[in-house]
Design a protein around this motif. Structure first.
Motif, PDB file in Angstrom:
ATOM      1  N   ARG A 194       0.828  -1.201   0.000  1.00  0.00           N
ATOM      2  CA  ARG A 194       0.000   0.000   0.000  1.00  0.00           C
ATOM      3  C   ARG A 194       0.859   1.247   0.000  1.00  0.00           C
ATOM      4  N   ALA A 195       1.899   1.228   0.833  1.00  0.00           N
ATOM      5  CA  ALA A 195       2.779   2.381   0.914  1.00  0.00           C
ATOM      6  C   ALA A 195       3.439   2.628  -0.439  1.00  0.00           C
ATOM      7  N   VAL A 196       3.878   1.544  -1.101  1.00  0.00           N
ATOM      8  CA  VAL A 196       4.536   1.707  -2.390  1.00  0.00           C
ATOM      9  C   VAL A 196       3.573   2.267  -3.424  1.00  0.00           C
ATOM     10  N   LEU A 197       2.351   1.736  -3.456  1.00  0.00           N
ATOM     11  CA  LEU A 197       1.383   2.207  -4.434  1.00  0.00           C
ATOM     12  C   LEU A 197       1.131   3.700  -4.274  1.00  0.00           C
ATOM     13  N   PHE A 198       1.038   4.139  -3.032  1.00  0.00           N
ATOM     14  CA  PHE A 198       0.782   5.551  -2.780  1.00  0.00           C
ATOM     15  C   PHE A 198       1.970   6.386  -3.232  1.00  0.00           C
ATOM     16  N   TRP A 199       3.166   5.860  -2.916  1.00  0.00           N
ATOM     17  CA  TRP A 199       4.371   6.610  -3.219  1.00  0.00           C
ATOM     18  C   TRP A 199       4.620   6.674  -4.719  1.00  0.00           C
ATOM     19  N   LEU A 200       4.211   5.627  -5.460  1.00  0.00           N
ATOM     20  CA  LEU A 200       4.416   5.618  -6.900  1.00  0.00           C
ATOM     21  C   LEU A 200       3.666   6.756  -7.584  1.00  0.00           C
ATOM     22  N   LEU A 201       2.559   7.195  -6.994  1.00  0.00           N
ATOM     23  CA  LEU A 201       1.781   8.273  -7.594  1.00  0.00           C
ATOM     24  C   LEU A 201       2.267   9.644  -7.132  1.00  0.00           C
ATOM     25  N   GLY A 202       3.238   9.659  -6.237  1.00  0.00           N
ATOM     26  CA  GLY A 202       3.804  10.933  -5.814  1.00  0.00           C
ATOM     27  C   GLY A 202       3.053  11.545  -4.653  1.00  0.00           C
ATOM     28  N   SER A 203       3.770  11.858  -3.581  1.00  0.00           N
ATOM     29  CA  SER A 203       3.116  12.471  -2.430  1.00  0.00           C
ATOM     30  C   SER A 203       4.163  13.129  -1.537  1.00  0.00           C
ATOM     31  N   ILE A 231       6.320  12.270  -9.909  1.00  0.00           N
ATOM     32  CA  ILE A 231       5.418  13.391 -10.130  1.00  0.00           C
ATOM     33  C   ILE A 231       5.699  13.881 -11.544  1.00  0.00           C
ATOM     34  N   GLY A 232       4.728  13.759 -12.417  1.00  0.00           N
ATOM     35  CA  GLY A 232       4.994  14.027 -13.821  1.00  0.00           C
ATOM     36  C   GLY A 232       4.612  15.415 -14.278  1.00  0.00           C
ATOM     37  N   PHE A 233       5.108  15.786 -15.441  1.00  0.00           N
ATOM     38  CA  PHE A 233       4.661  16.910 -16.241  1.00  0.00           C
ATOM     39  C   PHE A 233       5.084  18.276 -15.726  1.00  0.00           C
ATOM     40  N   VAL A 234       5.721  18.371 -14.543  1.00  0.00           N
ATOM     41  CA  VAL A 234       6.214  19.672 -14.085  1.00  0.00           C
ATOM     42  C   VAL A 234       7.278  20.153 -15.069  1.00  0.00           C
ATOM     43  N   GLY A 235       8.177  19.257 -15.471  1.00  0.00           N
ATOM     44  CA  GLY A 235       9.270  19.616 -16.368  1.00  0.00           C
ATOM     45  C   GLY A 235       8.805  19.934 -17.775  1.00  0.00           C
ATOM     46  N   LEU A 236       7.557  19.640 -18.072  1.00  0.00           N
ATOM     47  CA  LEU A 236       7.022  19.938 -19.398  1.00  0.00           C
ATOM     48  C   LEU A 236       6.353  21.304 -19.409  1.00  0.00           C
ATOM     49  N   ILE A 237       5.459  21.507 -18.442  1.00  0.00           N
ATOM     50  CA  ILE A 237       4.660  22.739 -18.426  1.00  0.00           C
ATOM     51  C   ILE A 237       5.532  23.955 -18.147  1.00  0.00           C
ATOM     52  N   LEU A 262      -1.248  21.733  -2.629  1.00  0.00           N
ATOM     53  CA  LEU A 262      -2.367  22.299  -1.867  1.00  0.00           C
ATOM     54  C   LEU A 262      -3.689  21.731  -2.372  1.00  0.00           C
ATOM     55  N   ILE A 263      -3.825  21.656  -3.702  1.00  0.00           N
ATOM     56  CA  ILE A 263      -5.048  21.068  -4.261  1.00  0.00           C
ATOM     57  C   ILE A 263      -5.182  19.623  -3.790  1.00  0.00           C
ATOM     58  N   ALA A 264      -4.054  18.886  -3.821  1.00  0.00           N
ATOM     59  CA  ALA A 264      -4.091  17.480  -3.409  1.00  0.00           C
ATOM     60  C   ALA A 264      -4.525  17.352  -1.955  1.00  0.00           C
ATOM     61  N   ARG A 265      -4.160  18.341  -1.140  1.00  0.00           N
ATOM     62  CA  ARG A 265      -4.516  18.263   0.281  1.00  0.00           C
ATOM     63  C   ARG A 265      -5.950  18.696   0.531  1.00  0.00           C
ATOM     64  N   LEU A 266      -6.457  19.606  -0.325  1.00  0.00           N
ATOM     65  CA  LEU A 266      -7.733  20.251  -0.005  1.00  0.00           C
ATOM     66  C   LEU A 266      -8.937  19.640  -0.707  1.00  0.00           C
ATOM     67  N   VAL A 267      -8.714  18.940  -1.828  1.00  0.00           N
ATOM     68  CA  VAL A 267      -9.856  18.634  -2.682  1.00  0.00           C
ATOM     69  C   VAL A 267     -10.821  17.643  -2.018  1.00  0.00           C
ATOM     70  N   LEU A 268     -10.300  16.725  -1.196  1.00  0.00           N
ATOM     71  CA  LEU A 268     -11.183  15.822  -0.456  1.00  0.00           C
ATOM     72  C   LEU A 268     -11.013  16.099   1.036  1.00  0.00           C
ATOM     73  N   GLY A 291     -10.279  15.916   4.736  1.00  0.00           N
ATOM     74  CA  GLY A 291      -9.635  14.999   5.680  1.00  0.00           C
ATOM     75  C   GLY A 291      -8.808  13.919   5.033  1.00  0.00           C
ATOM     76  N   VAL A 292      -8.681  13.944   3.721  1.00  0.00           N
ATOM     77  CA  VAL A 292      -8.038  12.851   3.003  1.00  0.00           C
ATOM     78  C   VAL A 292      -7.015  13.428   2.035  1.00  0.00           C
ATOM     79  N   GLU A 293      -5.909  12.700   1.854  1.00  0.00           N
ATOM     80  CA  GLU A 293      -4.883  13.178   0.940  1.00  0.00           C
ATOM     81  C   GLU A 293      -4.974  12.481  -0.406  1.00  0.00           C
ATOM     82  N   LEU A 294      -4.756  13.248  -1.454  1.00  0.00           N
ATOM     83  CA  LEU A 294      -4.700  12.707  -2.810  1.00  0.00           C
ATOM     84  C   LEU A 294      -3.225  12.674  -3.199  1.00  0.00           C
ATOM     85  N   PRO A 295      -2.773  11.667  -3.968  1.00  0.00           N
ATOM     86  CA  PRO A 295      -1.396  11.745  -4.442  1.00  0.00           C
ATOM     87  C   PRO A 295      -1.224  12.956  -5.356  1.00  0.00           C
ATOM     88  N   VAL A 296      -0.140  13.721  -5.146  1.00  0.00           N
ATOM     89  CA  VAL A 296       0.030  14.976  -5.887  1.00  0.00           C
ATOM     90  C   VAL A 296       0.280  14.696  -7.368  1.00  0.00           C
TER      91      VAL A 296
END
Lengths: 340, 304
Positions: A183-192, A264-270, A303-309, A311-316
């Motif tokens: 579980r920890a790996v899956l979460f970390w793979l999406l970036g957080s 965490i993808g696409f930062v280097g693109l945009i 911030l969006i990842a922290r706020l959108v849901l 009490g719950v964190e979304l992977p950034v």
């Protein structure tokens, strides 16, 4: 022109400060602004503040915002380095398989397949760095033909290597002897950034700053590389060495950042794209401004990842991909896209 | 057109296959049951060869006194020790070939783990499947009785369930005397903070053990909590389902900012064997007693 860049720099720096303040003031738990201020000032002025708010502000939000700042800045300049390296603005560590390569190395170590060579905090970034280096070298070798880089091959090679690396990661995740870490790996793979702490900050900071300094030293070779390798060589650029340095910087920064915060993808693109639209192509402007804008972008994405849901964190990584993919597709639609 | 006719053929094949099974006719000794999904399950005789598609079901079969009828269990099974010698198969995804090779008379499944759509595949293979669904502790105890009925060991199952109910009543009697109920945070893992949200039976377990679960009102059924949310919730007890030998210091190492929490300051962090609270089987009672031991050690000593 010079003045405009400077004032742009000041604007971005101001915006970065505002973003840091916003990142500290807002979060999954809502704290009143005066409580946040009290907690911030209390630590400095030795005034007693609400202890819970003090922990949230100083031990959770501030290191987290700084981690997002360093990661955003680092990934943005890696994007610049790779775009100069392959002379195409579509290059990016996530798209070219660099991040997936880094995550193979990191998850191999995390799931206990690699022995800790040095300390735990050093071995995981080292494994991620080697994975990133391997992926980038493979993509580069696939795309290169008679001394020329084919952009089609580069992107397709990146897709293929990404898929290969992702499936290797899945394989080692499933074959892992410690299923509770899955579980920890899956979460970390999406970036957080949820695990960010003061004690974890020095290494990403070092990598991001080394990357920034290295890139600042390479601004002229990078400018000349855009003309093509032969013209650059004729103008006195040690082309091979510059390219190897760029690859090294890209792998080092991506590997370290992935080891700490996941892919965490696409930062280097945009980011480099927006910066070039604002200030033009020369790298002595693009590199520092990309660092600033990347930092700002990722603080807000987190911030969006922290706020959108509640009490719950979304992977950034989910947030950056949602912003980045449409951007990437838009760039692809412009068939004659060039620098500048 | 061709695709359509192929589908039709498949459908006909399925109809034919299902028609092949012995039709329910109570006169010649066939048994007919309705499972928790409302499906009718007919058995030509009392099953002698059973496979279970989830570890909780294996424990239920043993509790119902029919452990000797098991001919195969999933790769995730680890209790009771008798399962060590049984053949294994993968349940996620279901390894149909391995199960067919075991030639079971009955397959037990639960909608908690297994996909109800797999029932059609089993039916096509001529294997009867009984699906369990449970929403509460009582449902789990009823499932033991049902299993006893299915497998012809009703009297043993009845005795087991009666003794489990006795333990439940004794526990309730002890807990009812409580005036103070501590606030409890139940975590599945300590690094990434997976917890239980709305609708989980874990909150019911905590309440029965004399606590108040803090995450019962979170809208997401499987939320990942943020550190700051935990700081704000201020749990008085933290239960980590990471094994009974879980080292409480590890929690503070991973989350240094939690030194302020009442649970940390009063060292009220318990490690819990995950299968005792996450596995809906007869050992939920053991899980309940372990929870009571964690929340109210003095009360736990009063249990007979």
């Amino acid at each position: 022109m010079k003045l405009r860049t400077l004032s742009l720099g000041f604007w971005l720096f101001g915006l970065l400060l505002v973003s840091v303040v916003a990142g500290v003031a807002l979060g999954s738990v809502s704290l009143a602004p005066d409580v946040v201020l009290h907690a911030l000032v209390g630590r400095l002025a030795d005034v007693t503040a609400d202890p819970v708010a003090e922990r949230i502000v100083w031990q959770l939000r501030l290191p987290r915002v700084l981690m997002a700042l360093l990661t955003g800045g680092g990934l943005a300049i890696v994007g610049v380095a790779m775009q100069a390296l392959v002379r195409n603005p579509l290059a990016e560590p996530y798209i070219l398989g660099l991040s997936s390569g880094a995550s193979v190395g990191a998850s191999l170590f995390y799931l206990g397949f690699l022995p800790p060579l040095l300390s735990r905090t050093l071995s995981m970034p080292l494994a991620a760095f080697l994975g990133a280096l391997l992926a980038l070298t493979l993509v580069y070798l696939v795309a290169r033909q008679n001394g020329l880089l084919s952009i089609t091959r580069l992107l397709l090679g990146g897709v293929a290597i990404s898929a290969l690396m992702a499936s290797i990661t899945s394989f080692i995740t499933f074959a892992s002897p410690s299923p509770d870490k899955l579980r920890a790996v899956l979460f970390w793979l999406l970036g957080s950034f949820s695990g960010a702490r003061w004690s974890l900050l020095p290494l990403p900071a070092l990598a991001a700053l080394l990357g920034l300094l290295g890139m600042l030293a390479l601004t002229r070779p990078m400018d000349l590389l855009l003309l093509g390798e032969e013209p650059a060589a004729q103008l006195g650029v040690p082309v091979e060495r510059a390219k190897r340095l760029l690859i090294f910087i890209a792998a080092l920064v991506t590997g370290t950042l992935v080891a700490f915060s996941g892919t965490i993808g696409f930062v280097g693109l945009i980011i480099p794209h927006v910066v070039r639209a604002l200030t033009g192509v020369p790298h002595r402007r693009v590199v520092p401004l990309s660092f600033l804008l990347g930092a700002i972008f990722l603080i807000w994405a987190d911030l969006i990842a922290r706020l959108v849901l509640p009490g719950v964190e979304l992977p950034v990584g989910v947030v950056t991909a949602l912003c980045g993919v449409p951007f990437f597709l838009m760039l692809l639609r412009r068939s004659h896209y060039r620098f500048g | 057109m061709r695709l359509f006719s192929r589908r039709l053929l498949l459908l006909l094949l399925l109809v034919w296959l299902s028609a092949c099974r012995p039709s329910p006719a109570p006169t010649d000794g066939t048994l007919s049951f309705t499972d928790d999904l409302g499906r009718v399950v007919t058995l030509p005789r009392v099953p002698e060869r059973v496979v279970t598609l989830a570890p909780s079901l294996t424990e239920i079969v043993f509790a119902a006194g029919a452990g000797h009828k098991l001919v195969g269990v999933t790769t995730a099974d680890d209790y009771p020790p008798a399962v060590d010698t049984l053949p294994r198969f993968s349940a996620l995804p279901v390894n149909f070939e391995a199960i067919v090779a075991l030639q079971p008379d009955l397959v037990l499944a639960t909608d908690q783990v297994n996909n109800p759509r797999d029932a059609t595949t089993f039916e096509a293979l001529g294997l009867p499947v009984y699906f369990f669904a449970y929403a509460s502790l009582e449902d789990v105890l009823e499932a033991i009785l049902t299993t006893g009925m299915l497998l012809g060991t009703e009297s043993v199952a009845r005795r087991t369930v009666d003794s489990l109910y006795t333990r439940l009543t004794q526990l309730a009697a002890v807990v009812d005397t409580l005036r103070q109920r501590p606030s409890v945070l139940v975590l599945i893992s300590d690094a990434t903070l997976y917890a239980f949200g709305r609708g989980s039976y874990v909150h019911d377990l905590v309440a029965r053990a004399g606590g108040v679960s803090l995450t019962a009102s979170l809208p997401n059924p499987a939320p990942v909590l943020s550190d700051e949310l935990v700081l704000q919730l201020q749990p008085e007890v933290i239960v980590v389902a990471a094994g009974a030998s879980y080292n409480p210091d590890q929690l503070l190492q991973r989350h240094p900012s939690w030194d302020l929490l009442p649970a940390v300051r009063h060292r009220r962090i318990c490690g819990m064997e995950p299968s005792l609270i996450l596995r809906p089987g007869p050992r939920l009672l053991d899980g309940l007693e372990a929870l009571l031991q964690c929340l109210h050690p003095a009360l736990a000593r009063k249990l007979p």
